[in-house]
Design a protein around this motif. Structure first.
Motif, PDB file in Angstrom:
ATOM      1  N   GLN A  37       0.839  -1.201   0.000  1.00  0.00           N
ATOM      2  CA  GLN A  37       0.000   0.000   0.000  1.00  0.00           C
ATOM      3  C   GLN A  37       0.879   1.258   0.000  1.00  0.00           C
ATOM      4  O   GLN A  37       0.591   2.215  -0.709  1.00  0.00           O
ATOM      5  N   ASP A  38       1.947   1.250   0.796  1.00  0.00           N
ATOM      6  CA  ASP A  38       2.838   2.414   0.837  1.00  0.00           C
ATOM      7  C   ASP A  38       3.550   2.626  -0.499  1.00  0.00           C
ATOM      8  O   ASP A  38       3.701   3.755  -0.960  1.00  0.00           O
ATOM      9  N   VAL A  39       3.987   1.541  -1.116  1.00  0.00           N
ATOM     10  CA  VAL A  39       4.632   1.658  -2.431  1.00  0.00           C
ATOM     11  C   VAL A  39       3.633   2.203  -3.441  1.00  0.00           C
ATOM     12  O   VAL A  39       3.942   3.133  -4.198  1.00  0.00           O
ATOM     13  N   ALA A  40       2.438   1.646  -3.452  1.00  0.00           N
ATOM     14  CA  ALA A  40       1.401   2.097  -4.389  1.00  0.00           C
ATOM     15  C   ALA A  40       1.101   3.577  -4.181  1.00  0.00           C
ATOM     16  O   ALA A  40       1.034   4.351  -5.155  1.00  0.00           O
ATOM     17  N   ALA A  41       0.944   3.987  -2.933  1.00  0.00           N
ATOM     18  CA  ALA A  41       0.627   5.391  -2.643  1.00  0.00           C
ATOM     19  C   ALA A  41       1.737   6.317  -3.115  1.00  0.00           C
ATOM     20  O   ALA A  41       1.466   7.383  -3.675  1.00  0.00           O
ATOM     21  N   GLU A  42       2.979   5.924  -2.921  1.00  0.00           N
ATOM     22  CA  GLU A  42       4.103   6.770  -3.361  1.00  0.00           C
ATOM     23  C   GLU A  42       4.132   6.932  -4.876  1.00  0.00           C
ATOM     24  O   GLU A  42       4.667   7.913  -5.385  1.00  0.00           O
ATOM     25  N   CYS A  43       3.583   5.958  -5.565  1.00  0.00           N
ATOM     26  CA  CYS A  43       3.603   5.990  -7.027  1.00  0.00           C
ATOM     27  C   CYS A  43       2.278   6.456  -7.624  1.00  0.00           C
ATOM     28  O   CYS A  43       2.119   6.470  -8.845  1.00  0.00           O
ATOM     29  N   GLY A  44       1.327   6.814  -6.775  1.00  0.00           N
ATOM     30  CA  GLY A  44       0.032   7.258  -7.272  1.00  0.00           C
ATOM     31  C   GLY A  44      -0.781   6.138  -7.884  1.00  0.00           C
ATOM     32  O   GLY A  44      -1.545   6.354  -8.823  1.00  0.00           O
ATOM     33  N   LEU A  45      -0.620   4.941  -7.349  1.00  0.00           N
ATOM     34  CA  LEU A  45      -1.314   3.760  -7.860  1.00  0.00           C
ATOM     35  C   LEU A  45      -2.180   3.135  -6.783  1.00  0.00           C
ATOM     36  O   LEU A  45      -2.012   3.416  -5.597  1.00  0.00           O
ATOM     37  N   THR A  46      -3.050   2.251  -7.205  1.00  0.00           N
ATOM     38  CA  THR A  46      -3.743   1.372  -6.270  1.00  0.00           C
ATOM     39  C   THR A  46      -2.864   0.132  -6.105  1.00  0.00           C
ATOM     40  O   THR A  46      -1.958  -0.110  -6.915  1.00  0.00           O
ATOM     41  N   VAL A  47      -3.144  -0.665  -5.100  1.00  0.00           N
ATOM     42  CA  VAL A  47      -2.383  -1.902  -4.933  1.00  0.00           C
ATOM     43  C   VAL A  47      -2.575  -2.823  -6.148  1.00  0.00           C
ATOM     44  O   VAL A  47      -1.596  -3.358  -6.669  1.00  0.00           O
ATOM     45  N   PRO A  48      -3.810  -2.995  -6.664  1.00  0.00           N
ATOM     46  CA  PRO A  48      -3.951  -3.814  -7.877  1.00  0.00           C
ATOM     47  C   PRO A  48      -3.143  -3.237  -9.058  1.00  0.00           C
ATOM     48  O   PRO A  48      -2.575  -3.988  -9.848  1.00  0.00           O
ATOM     49  N   GLY A  49      -3.086  -1.907  -9.166  1.00  0.00           N
ATOM     50  CA  GLY A  49      -2.286  -1.294 -10.225  1.00  0.00           C
ATOM     51  C   GLY A  49      -0.811  -1.596 -10.047  1.00  0.00           C
ATOM     52  O   GLY A  49      -0.085  -1.870 -11.018  1.00  0.00           O
ATOM     53  N   LEU A  50      -0.346  -1.547  -8.808  1.00  0.00           N
ATOM     54  CA  LEU A  50       1.046  -1.884  -8.509  1.00  0.00           C
ATOM     55  C   LEU A  50       1.328  -3.338  -8.865  1.00  0.00           C
ATOM     56  O   LEU A  50       2.327  -3.651  -9.526  1.00  0.00           O
TER      57      LEU A  50
END
Length: 186
Positions: A37-50
């Motif tokens: 979730q933290d990685v996704a948020a830093e990249c402006g993505l959702t977890v499924p998008g990540l």
């Protein structure tokens, strides 16, 4: 539910962004402390998008490690500019690492975590250690009758100095290496 505005990036650029963000987070927290979730948020993505880009948390970890190995190989190649001696390789590697404390921290944390056989990077680090030992042993054949022992001593010294440097950022890693490696390398 409101939709977040997300910038569409080409896949390769998005993957680089993900690897950069995850590298920093793993260096700070270790693999077990990494939140997708933290990685996704830093990249402006959702977890499924990540997950679309990396497959899984384990896949992300291996992507980080492989990316760093490729970057280091390119950098070392240009730093060596043809001088492939044991001494030149070690000096170039220490200089490279001195310029990237976050990456050195990442590898130190993951190498320790991956001692557990069930860690997703366990096999990667076993293979990496053997590859480094083989490479250094091959170069050490030109300077000693006990090349594997010298290679192991170099790895131990380099790893130990890097840990001291990470704990005491005021230390000069290349200077530490130069002052101690003279006992090992001709």
């Amino acid at each position: 539910m409101a939709r977040h505005d997300r910038t569409r990036l080409p896949a390769a650029e998005r993957r680089r962004q993900i690897i950069t963000a995850a590298t920093r987070l793993v260096a700070e927290r270790g693999f077990w402390g990494l939140s997708m979730q933290d990685v996704a948020a830093e990249c402006g993505l959702t977890v499924p998008g990540l997950l679309h880009h990396v497959g899984s948390k384990d896949g992300l970890l291996i992507a980080i490690l492989e990316h760093r190995d490729a970057e280091d190989a390119r950098a070392l190649s240009s730093l060596l500019s043809g001088d492939r001696t044991l001494s030149a390789l070690c000096t170039a590697l220490v200089r490279r690492n001195a310029g990237q404390p976050e990456i050195v921290r990442l590898f130190a944390v993951l190498e320790a975590e991956s001692l557990a056989p069930d860690h997703p990077a366990h096999d990667y680090f076993v293979a990496r250690q053997q590859r480094i030992l083989d490479d250094l042993t091959a170069l050490a054949k030109d300077v000693t009758d006990a090349p594997e022992i010298l290679a192991r001593r170099i790895i131990a010294l380099m790893d130990g100095l890097q840990l001291q440097w990470l704990r005491s950022p005021g230390l000069d890693l290349p200077e530490l290496w130069a002052s101690t490696a003279g006992d090992l390398l001709p």
